[in-house]
Scaffold this active site. Structure first.
Site, short mmCIF file in Angstrom:
data_model
loop_
_atom_site.label_atom_id
_atom_site.label_comp_id
_atom_site.label_asym_id
_atom_site.label_seq_id
_atom_site.Cartn_x
_atom_site.Cartn_y
_atom_site.Cartn_z
N GLY A 82 0.78 -1.24 0.00
CA GLY A 82 0.00 0.00 0.00
C GLY A 82 0.81 1.28 0.00
O GLY A 82 0.33 2.32 0.45
N ARG A 133 -5.76 -8.72 -8.00
CA ARG A 133 -6.89 -9.61 -8.28
C ARG A 133 -7.37 -9.27 -9.69
O ARG A 133 -7.74 -8.10 -9.95
CB ARG A 133 -7.99 -9.35 -7.25
CG ARG A 133 -9.12 -10.31 -7.27
CD ARG A 133 -8.78 -11.62 -6.60
NE ARG A 133 -9.76 -12.63 -6.96
CZ ARG A 133 -9.48 -13.89 -7.19
NH1 ARG A 133 -8.25 -14.33 -7.09
NH2 ARG A 133 -10.43 -14.74 -7.50
N ILE A 134 -7.33 -10.24 -10.57
CA ILE A 134 -7.86 -9.97 -11.91
C ILE A 134 -9.37 -9.83 -11.79
O ILE A 134 -10.03 -10.65 -11.15
CB ILE A 134 -7.48 -11.09 -12.89
CG1 ILE A 134 -5.97 -11.05 -13.13
CG2 ILE A 134 -8.24 -10.96 -14.21
CD1 ILE A 134 -5.43 -12.14 -13.99
N HIS A 147 0.97 1.26 -13.02
CA HIS A 147 1.72 0.07 -13.45
C HIS A 147 3.20 0.45 -13.53
O HIS A 147 3.54 1.51 -14.04
CB HIS A 147 1.20 -0.39 -14.81
CG HIS A 147 1.89 -1.62 -15.32
ND1 HIS A 147 1.58 -2.89 -14.87
CD2 HIS A 147 2.90 -1.78 -16.21
CE1 HIS A 147 2.36 -3.77 -15.47
NE2 HIS A 147 3.17 -3.12 -16.29
N ASP A 160 -3.64 -4.24 -18.13
CA ASP A 160 -2.60 -3.22 -18.31
C ASP A 160 -2.74 -2.46 -19.63
O ASP A 160 -1.74 -2.14 -20.29
CB ASP A 160 -1.19 -3.83 -18.17
CG ASP A 160 -0.98 -4.44 -16.79
OD1 ASP A 160 -1.57 -3.93 -15.82
OD2 ASP A 160 -0.24 -5.43 -16.68
N GLU A 215 6.63 6.36 -8.89
CA GLU A 215 5.19 6.08 -8.76
C GLU A 215 4.55 6.96 -7.70
O GLU A 215 3.44 7.48 -7.88
CB GLU A 215 4.96 4.61 -8.38
CG GLU A 215 5.33 3.61 -9.46
CD GLU A 215 5.05 2.18 -9.03
OE1 GLU A 215 3.96 1.91 -8.51
OE2 GLU A 215 5.93 1.32 -9.21
#
Ligand code: GRF
Length: 217
Positions: free
Chosen positions: A14, A93-94, A111, A147, A176
Site C-alpha cells: 500500500g 486480483r484480476i 503500473h 494493463d 510512482e
C-alpha cells in the site's frame, strides 16, 4: 468545489495508497480518499490506512463463488462511500469484465513500466531482460484488457548498470509515489478527457529536455 471521492483498492504494502493519502492531506488537493478496500486481510496497507483515519474494508475474494460476485461486493462497498473514482494500487486480483465496465472512465491503475511495454508480472525483470535504458511507470484508465487503457501520465527513470529487479523496482516506485498523486489531481481537476483510445490532458505544462541514458558527457 466538492472534492472527488476516491476509493483505493489494495492487496499488499500500500505504498502508492499511502502516497495518495498523503497528497490528499493538503487542503487544496482536489480529491479525498473516501475508503480503502483490500481483498487480503493481512495487507499492510490496511493498517496504514486505518492509522491515517481512512475507512477500510476487507473483502476476501475467497468468500465469493466467482470473480463477478466478488467484484459486485467491492463495488457496493465503494458506492456506500459515495466513491466517484476507483484507484487500483497494487490490487492483485484480476477483475471480471463487469468491474471496469461498471466503472468505465472512473477507474485508474498504476503500473511499474512505460506501457505498452512490459505488461503483467515480473515487470522489472522483463525490462532488464529487454535491455532497455529507460523504464518508469504509467497511470492509465482501466479497461477489461490487462494493463491497457488510455494513458494519463508517465514518469521515466534510467535503468543503471548493475541494476537488479529490486534496485530498479525501488527507483520506479519512487517515481510512482510522485506520479500517482499528480495523475489523480489532474483527473479531479477535470483536466483529463478520453478521446477514443487516448486520454488527453488539458493545460499540461510543456516539457523540455531529453533524458539520455547513457548520459551525453
Ligand atoms: C506498484 O509497483 C504498482 O505499480 C503495482 O503494484 C505495486 C504496488 O505497490 N501495480 P504498493 O502496494 O503500492 O506499495
Amino acid at each position: 468545489m466538492a472534492k472527488l471521492k476516491v476509493g483505493v483498492l489494495i492487496s499488499g504494502r500500500g505504498s502508492n495508497m499511502a502516497a495518495l493519502i498523503e497528497a490528499a492531506r493538503e487542503p487544496s488537493y482536489p480529491a479525498e480518499i473516501a475508503c480503502v478496500v483490500s481483498n487480503v486481510a493481512a495487507a499492510a496497507g490496511v493498517e496504514t490506512a486505518r492509522q491515517a483515519g481512512i475507512a477500510t474494508a476487507v473483502i476476501p475474494h475467497k468468500d465469493f463463488p466467482d470473480r463477478e460476485s466478488f467484484d459486485r461486493a467491492v463495488s457496493a462497498e465503494l458506492e456506500k462511500h459515495g466513491v466517484g473514482l476507483v484507484a487500483l494500487a497494487g490490487f492483485l486480483r484480476i477483475q471480471s469484465p463487469w468491474f471496469p465496465q461498471h466503472w468505465a472512465g472512473r477507474i485508474i491503475n498504476i503500473h511499474p513500466s512505460l506501457l505498452p511495454a512490459f505488461k503483467g508480472l515480473r515487470v522489472q525483470q522483463q525490462a532488464l531482460d529487454a535491455g532497455v535504458r529507460l523504464s518508469g511507470c504509467t497511470v492509465h484508465f482501466v479497461t477489461p484488457d490487462l494493463d491497457s487503457g488510455p494513458i494519463i501520465a508517465q514518469a521515466a527513470v534510467p535503468v543503471l548498470p548493475g541494476d537488479d529487479e529490486t534496485a530498479l523496482a525501488a527507483r520506479v516506485l519512487d517515481a510512482e509515489h510522485r506520479l500517482y498523486p499528480l495523475a489523480l489531481r489532474l483527473i479531479a481537476e477535470g483536466k483529463v478527457r478520453v478521446e477514443g483510445e487516448r486520454a488527453v490532458v488539458a493545460d499540461a505544462p510543456a516539457l523540455d529536455g531529453i533524458m539520455f541514458n547513457p548520459a551525453i558527457g
